[in-house]
Scaffold this motif. Structure first.
Motif, PDB file in Angstrom:
ATOM      1  N   GLU A 152      12.227   1.150  -3.328  1.00 28.71           N
ATOM      2  CA  GLU A 152      10.908   1.039  -2.695  1.00 28.71           C
ATOM      3  C   GLU A 152       9.844   0.657  -3.719  1.00 28.71           C
ATOM      4  N   LEU A 153      10.216   0.786  -4.996  1.00 28.00           N
ATOM      5  CA  LEU A 153       9.213   0.778  -6.051  1.00 28.00           C
ATOM      6  C   LEU A 153       8.388  -0.503  -6.097  1.00 28.00           C
ATOM      7  N   CYS A 154       9.053  -1.636  -5.903  1.00 26.65           N
ATOM      8  CA  CYS A 154       8.375  -2.912  -6.053  1.00 26.65           C
ATOM      9  C   CYS A 154       7.199  -3.015  -5.072  1.00 26.65           C
ATOM     10  N   ALA A 155       7.465  -2.727  -3.800  1.00 23.75           N
ATOM     11  CA  ALA A 155       6.417  -2.820  -2.782  1.00 23.75           C
ATOM     12  C   ALA A 155       5.323  -1.783  -3.031  1.00 23.75           C
ATOM     13  N   ARG A 156       5.719  -0.597  -3.450  1.00 25.04           N
ATOM     14  CA  ARG A 156       4.726   0.454  -3.651  1.00 25.04           C
ATOM     15  C   ARG A 156       3.879   0.188  -4.894  1.00 25.04           C
ATOM     16  N   LEU A 157       4.510  -0.367  -5.919  1.00 26.99           N
ATOM     17  CA  LEU A 157       3.760  -0.696  -7.128  1.00 26.99           C
ATOM     18  C   LEU A 157       2.714  -1.774  -6.822  1.00 26.99           C
ATOM     19  N   THR A 158       3.057  -2.703  -5.938  1.00 25.23           N
ATOM     20  CA  THR A 158       2.111  -3.744  -5.537  1.00 25.23           C
ATOM     21  C   THR A 158       0.828  -3.118  -4.991  1.00 25.23           C
ATOM     22  N   GLN A 159       0.984  -2.053  -4.208  1.00 30.31           N
ATOM     23  CA  GLN A 159      -0.179  -1.355  -3.655  1.00 30.31           C
ATOM     24  C   GLN A 159      -1.040  -0.758  -4.776  1.00 30.31           C
ATOM     25  N   VAL A 160      -0.381  -0.107  -5.722  1.00 31.48           N
ATOM     26  CA  VAL A 160      -1.115   0.538  -6.815  1.00 31.48           C
ATOM     27  C   VAL A 160      -1.857  -0.514  -7.640  1.00 31.48           C
ATOM     28  N   LEU A 161      -1.157  -1.602  -7.969  1.00 31.87           N
ATOM     29  CA  LEU A 161      -1.780  -2.634  -8.799  1.00 31.87           C
ATOM     30  C   LEU A 161      -2.943  -3.296  -8.060  1.00 31.87           C
ATOM     31  N   ALA A 162      -2.818  -3.423  -6.722  1.00 31.19           N
ATOM     32  CA  ALA A 162      -3.919  -4.014  -5.947  1.00 31.19           C
ATOM     33  C   ALA A 162      -5.162  -3.134  -6.028  1.00 31.19           C
ATOM     34  N   VAL A 163      -4.966  -1.828  -6.003  1.00 33.49           N
ATOM     35  CA  VAL A 163      -6.100  -0.905  -6.129  1.00 33.49           C
ATOM     36  C   VAL A 163      -6.756  -1.065  -7.502  1.00 33.49           C
ATOM     37  N   GLY A 210       2.506  13.666   6.899  1.00 38.57           N
ATOM     38  CA  GLY A 210       3.724  13.881   6.114  1.00 38.57           C
ATOM     39  C   GLY A 210       3.897  12.884   4.976  1.00 38.57           C
ATOM     40  N   ILE A 211       2.783  12.422   4.386  1.00 35.55           N
ATOM     41  CA  ILE A 211       2.894  11.547   3.210  1.00 35.55           C
ATOM     42  C   ILE A 211       3.374  12.406   2.043  1.00 35.55           C
ATOM     43  N   PRO A 212       4.539  12.071   1.458  1.00 42.49           N
ATOM     44  CA  PRO A 212       5.101  12.959   0.440  1.00 42.49           C
ATOM     45  C   PRO A 212       4.454  12.773  -0.921  1.00 42.49           C
ATOM     46  N   TYR A 213       4.591  13.815  -1.740  1.00 47.84           N
ATOM     47  CA  TYR A 213       4.074  13.790  -3.106  1.00 47.84           C
ATOM     48  C   TYR A 213       5.246  13.450  -4.013  1.00 47.84           C
ATOM     49  N   ARG A 214       5.481  12.163  -4.208  1.00 46.54           N
ATOM     50  CA  ARG A 214       6.675  11.767  -4.941  1.00 46.54           C
ATOM     51  C   ARG A 214       6.524  10.368  -5.529  1.00 46.54           C
ATOM     52  N   VAL A 215       7.387  10.077  -6.493  1.00 52.21           N
ATOM     53  CA  VAL A 215       7.478   8.716  -7.012  1.00 52.21           C
ATOM     54  C   VAL A 215       8.495   7.989  -6.138  1.00 52.21           C
ATOM     55  N   PRO A 216       8.178   6.792  -5.661  1.00 49.56           N
ATOM     56  CA  PRO A 216       9.119   6.082  -4.788  1.00 49.56           C
ATOM     57  C   PRO A 216      10.460   5.823  -5.471  1.00 49.56           C
ATOM     58  N   ASP A 217      11.511   5.743  -4.661  1.00 48.82           N
ATOM     59  CA  ASP A 217      12.842   5.408  -5.191  1.00 48.82           C
ATOM     60  C   ASP A 217      12.838   3.967  -5.705  1.00 48.82           C
ATOM     61  N   PRO A 218      13.812   3.652  -6.578  1.00 50.47           N
ATOM     62  CA  PRO A 218      13.838   2.299  -7.153  1.00 50.47           C
ATOM     63  C   PRO A 218      13.761   1.177  -6.109  1.00 50.47           C
TER      64      PRO A 218
END
Lengths: 114, 408
Positions: free
Chosen positions: B178-189, B168-176
């Motif tokens: 959540e964004l900081c933690a999720r952006l960290t993941q993207v930048l790490a990649v 159930g991983i959604p296809y969405r942009v995280p809410d504001p």
């Protein structure tokens, strides 16, 4: 989408809980109860389990006699201590909910088949 | 299928490969994003795009890149979809209604990136999925870039896509919030792509240039999320590396260390642009690890000669970086800067404190070797270089170390 949250306790968490004063412990339980109330619209059921020493495991070895042993199926420092069934849109909603859980230090999120 | 004979003109082949990669990257992710949105099925949409990409990589080198590569890919993916989804009426119906051009939504690509880099996926899967789904890599290209068997990459992608659907991983942009933690993941990649592109494990020139893809991804993020200073920081870091890429290898393809690089070969214009980008990010007043790393590299890039390097400023930036993101590897790099401020003995003492954590890291021993040599202990220095050589599998690094062992 339905998920089960498996609440997992660690030895350290148990020790910390025991070391608390009665009023602090009551406060900790209150926080957990409040979390359940706050998310009542998503919670479909669940329960706290009795401690790990009450567990009994049965291993069914094909044709031979099942083996019954004392204790949970994984002997370890981490033990499932409760479960909650929730209904949310997707994993992110489940994650956001679990991130605010004030109780035990580990929660496993598992989607249900149906 | 036989390829027509072509003159084996190296630069031309390389540039046409790069052009092909660029076109595929530009259009494949747009198409993937639109198809996921329309069908609601990440796995199926991604398979269709991958098939279209493979078809393009077969046809385009022979027929030439079509004038509308996007509509070409769309048509192939759509027809393929109508074909394979024959038994799945719901997808077929959605796909059949789909007309070209697909109206893109501004967030489409962001959704795709955040889904591929979801924290519920293991890091290697995040990387493989991002390259394939967002950058239009084939499985074979990913395998080549990371020197991993193709079956391993294929398996990672299959598992990851299954997890996206089943967990159930959604296809969405995280809410504001959540964004900081999720952006960290993207930048790490992206940062891992930068690292791999910076010192490829595979042989140079034989695989797609990961620096291109790292830069492209960061540019997309920067356009879509212009108020996130760490994106600007990472983009500046990537461009500062690119600006000096040519000087990092000599005519024989051997690695040249910073101290010995011909700085006239650095691209000054690109360096200035990167520094302006970094300054704009810094104006948002939210310092972060990527901005600080870029600032450190900028210090090096601004020095006209090795001797003019502002080591005190660099040391200060490392202190800030350690404060924000403590790590033994950053301490090692700080020790290298410390050598030029507080002397080799002080740097060596700092390194001694890191033995437990970095004993298996080649750069730790290579740095020790340099310090020991500076302190007049050539025998221990050689031993440290030998140890470093045993610990790296990177051909460029092995070259430098072997040369040092042979000549000093």
């Amino acid at each position: 989408m339905k998920f089960v949250l498996l609440f997992v306790e660690t030895e350290q968490f148990e020790r910390d809980l025991e070391a608390m004063s009665q009023s602090d412990r009551d406060r900790a339980y209150e926080l957990a109860a409040k979390w359940m109330v706050d998310h009542a619209d998503k919670i479909r059921g669940g329960n706290k389990l009795k401690p790990a020493y009450t567990a009994t495991t049965v291993r069914l070895n094909g044709g031979s006699e099942p083996v019954v042993t004392d204790g949970p199926f994984v002997e370890g420092k981490e033990v499932v201590s409760g479960y909650t069934e929730i209904e949310v849109a997707n994993l992110d909603e489940a994650l956001n909910m679990v991130k605010t859980w004030p109780g035990c230090p580990l929660v496993e999120i598992r989607p249900l088949e149906a | 299928m036989s390829l027509p004979s072509r003159p084996s003109d190296e630069p031309d082949t390389a540039s046409s490969h790069a052009e092909l990669a660029r076109v595929v990257r530009d259009h494949a992710s747009r198409l993937a994003a639109a198809l996921v949105r329309v069908t609601g099925d990440f796995d199926t949409a991604e398979d269709l795009v991958q098939d279209a990409v493979l078809a393009a990589l077969q046809r385009w080198p022979i027929d030439g890149i079509p004038t509308r590569p996007d509509s070409w890919l769309f048509t192939v993916a759509r027809n393929r979809g109508l074909d394979v989804l024959r038994r799945q009426d719901n997808y077929r119906a959605k796909l059949a209604q789909l007309q070209w051009p697909v109206q893109p939504e501004p967030d489409d690509r962001l959704r795709l990136i955040f889904t591929c880099c979801h924290p519920a996926l293991p890091r290697p899967a995040q990387i493989a999925l991002t390259l394939r789904v967002v950058c239009g890599f084939t499985t074979a290209q990913i395998a080549r870039a990371f020197l991993v068997p193709e079956t391993t990459v294929a398996q990672r992608i299959t598992r990851a896509k299954r997890k996206i659907t089943d967990a159930g991983i959604p296809y969405r942009v995280p809410d504001p919030d959540e964004l900081c933690a999720r952006l960290t993941q993207v930048l790490a990649v992206i940062y891992l792509l930068l690292n791999e592109g910076y010192l490829p494990t595979g042989r140079r020139g034989e695989s797609r240039d990961l620096l291109d893809d790292a830069e492209w991804l960061t540019v997309q993020l920067n356009q879509l999320m212009p108020t996130e200073p760490e994106i600007g920081g990472l983009l500046a870091l990537i461009r500062l590396h690119r600006a000096r890429a040519d000087a990092r290898f000599d005519a024989d393809g051997a690695l040249v260390l910073l101290e010995h690089q011909d700085r006239s070969r650095w691209n000054r214009q690109l360096i200035d642009e990167a520094i302006r980008l970094l300054e704009r990010a810094a104006q948002l007043r939210q310092p972060g690890p990527y901005q600080l790393q870029a600032a450190i590299v900028a210090c090096h890039a601004q020095a006209q000669h090795w001797a003019e390097t502002d080591w005190e400023q660099i040391l200060l930036l490392y202190d800030m970086l350690l404060h924000l993101a403590p790590s033994p590897i950053t301490r090692l790099h700080r020790a290298i800067a410390l050598r030029y401020v507080g002397g080799a003995q002080a740097a060596l003492a700092e390194l001694d404190a890191l033995t437990c954590e970095l004993d298996l890291y080649y750069l730790y021993h290579a740095t020790r070797a340099e310090l020991l040599r500076a302190l007049g202990q050539p025998v221990q220095a050689r031993a440290a270089d030998q140890r470093a050589l045993e610990l790296t599998s990177n051909p460029a690094e092995q070259g430098v170390l072997q040369q040092r062992i042979n000549w000093t």
